[in-house]
Design an enzyme around this catalytic site. Structure first.
Site, mmCIF file in Angstrom:
data_model
loop_
_atom_site.group_PDB
_atom_site.id
_atom_site.type_symbol
_atom_site.label_atom_id
_atom_site.label_comp_id
_atom_site.label_asym_id
_atom_site.label_seq_id
_atom_site.Cartn_x
_atom_site.Cartn_y
_atom_site.Cartn_z
ATOM 1 N N CYS A 93 0.805 -1.227 0.000
ATOM 2 C CA CYS A 93 0.000 0.000 0.000
ATOM 3 C C CYS A 93 0.840 1.280 0.000
ATOM 4 O O CYS A 93 1.432 1.595 -1.018
ATOM 5 C CB CYS A 93 -1.012 -0.038 1.135
ATOM 6 S SG CYS A 93 -2.387 1.062 0.814
ATOM 7 N N ARG A 126 -12.050 6.814 -1.498
ATOM 8 C CA ARG A 126 -11.115 5.766 -1.103
ATOM 9 C C ARG A 126 -11.639 4.420 -1.610
ATOM 10 O O ARG A 126 -12.842 4.178 -1.658
ATOM 11 C CB ARG A 126 -10.945 5.715 0.419
ATOM 12 C CG ARG A 126 -10.336 6.981 0.989
ATOM 13 C CD ARG A 126 -9.906 6.778 2.422
ATOM 14 N NE ARG A 126 -8.778 5.863 2.540
ATOM 15 C CZ ARG A 126 -7.510 6.197 2.296
ATOM 16 N NH1 ARG A 126 -7.205 7.419 1.930
ATOM 17 N NH2 ARG A 126 -6.548 5.312 2.442
ATOM 18 N N HIS A 189 -3.418 -5.229 2.251
ATOM 19 C CA HIS A 189 -2.946 -4.917 3.597
ATOM 20 C C HIS A 189 -3.062 -6.066 4.570
ATOM 21 O O HIS A 189 -3.736 -7.041 4.307
ATOM 22 C CB HIS A 189 -3.867 -3.837 4.162
ATOM 23 C CG HIS A 189 -3.279 -2.493 4.103
ATOM 24 N ND1 HIS A 189 -2.080 -2.195 4.669
ATOM 25 C CD2 HIS A 189 -3.742 -1.358 3.565
ATOM 26 C CE1 HIS A 189 -1.838 -0.917 4.471
ATOM 27 N NE2 HIS A 189 -2.817 -0.387 3.794
HETATM 28 N N1 GLN Z 1 -1.909 6.970 1.988
HETATM 29 C C1 GLN Z 1 -2.068 6.074 0.897
HETATM 30 C C2 GLN Z 1 -3.454 6.153 0.245
HETATM 31 O O1 GLN Z 1 -4.407 6.476 0.888
HETATM 32 C C3 GLN Z 1 -1.768 4.660 1.347
HETATM 33 C C4 GLN Z 1 -2.666 4.239 2.457
HETATM 34 C C5 GLN Z 1 -2.351 2.922 2.994
HETATM 35 O O2 GLN Z 1 -1.177 2.500 3.112
HETATM 36 N N2 GLN Z 1 -3.408 2.251 3.407
HETATM 37 O O3 GLN Z 1 -3.574 5.856 -0.925
#
Ligand code: GLN
Length: 241
Positions: A93, A126, A189
């Site tokens: 990520c 998101r 993740h």
């Molecule tokens: N900050 C990055 C995004 O939102 C990665 C987030 C994360 O590692 N979950 O795309």
């Protein structure tokens, strides 16, 4: 045989307990009688990449990515040499995004390591939820969880897999992650490696092959992992992938 895993900046890049993946690698080595150790590096530490066989970069928020990006610039030449010489990397990520050239957010552009030719740009929403991939590297589907605002364009690079369920790199291309030399980057993740033992073994095999010329790993009993993986596939796709 001895495998050394370097964990880069777990104090900042450890969203969803990405560090648990290191426990999985250590355990799978131990079960096979292979010595393995992990070294965690903090921002001020110097890193001797010659000592490392696998590097893990976890996920982080945009703020944390901004903080580590300064440091990454300093280690970039040594990290680049490690990658070009076939060093194994698993980047997750936020760590995956930092492998690329840049990550453009509303707050500014974060300069990446430029280890792989790819770019990320923050989108409006998101991309959150369970995800399932089909990867040419594995017979089992890759299952996991994603939560990212960034959309990653990997150009002509090889993706880790095709999205069967979920969003992946950018919600539209149907691709997830990246494979470049012995670098694997992914948005998946948390317990990525316990959920996907073939991916864990792929990293170990690539590291052992580079160091000792090993061409196969002794099999482990992954019946529980396989059952859990199949359950997720059944739950979200409703059939065997
Ligand atoms: N900050 C990055 C995004 O939102 C990665 C987030 C994360 O590692 N979950 O795309």
């Amino acid at each position: 045989m001895n495998i050394v895993i370097g964990h880069l900046y777990p104090d900042l890049l450890n969203l969803y307990g990405d560090r648990g993946n290191i426990q999985c690698l250590l355990k799978r080595c131990q079960w096979r009688g292979i010595e393995a150790e992990a070294i965690a590096y903090e921002l001020g530490d110097s890193i001797d990449f010659d000592k490392l066989d696998i590097v893990l970069l976890g996920g982080g928020s945009d703020r944390e990515q901004m903080l580590v990006c300064e440091k990454l610039r300093q280690i970039q030449p040594a990290f680049k040499r490690y990658v070009e010489e076939g060093g194994v990397v698993i980047a997750i990520c936020g760590g995956y995004q930092l492998l690329g050239n840049s990550y453009k957010t509303a707050q500014g552009t974060i300069e990446g390591l430029g280890l792989v030719d790819m770019e990320t740009e923050q989108g409006e929403d998101r991309l959150i939820g369970n995800i399932i991939l089909e990867s040419p590297l594995f017979t089992m589907p890759v299952v996991g969880f994603e939560n990212h605002g960034g959309r990653t364009c990997i150009h002509e690079n090889q993706p880790l897999g095709k999205v069967l369920y979920g969003f992946g790199n950018d919600k539209t291309s149907g691709c997830e992650g990246i494979i470049y030399k012995n670098v694997i980057g992914t948005y998946l993740h948390g317990p990525l490696l316990p959920k996907n033992p073939q991916l864990a073994d792929e990293l170990l095999l690539r590291a052992l092959k580079k160091k000792y010329g090993t061409d196969r790993l002794s099999p482990l009993d992954d019946a529980w992992e396989e059952e859990a993986n199949a359950y997720i596939v059944q739950r979200f796709i409703g059939k065997k992938a």
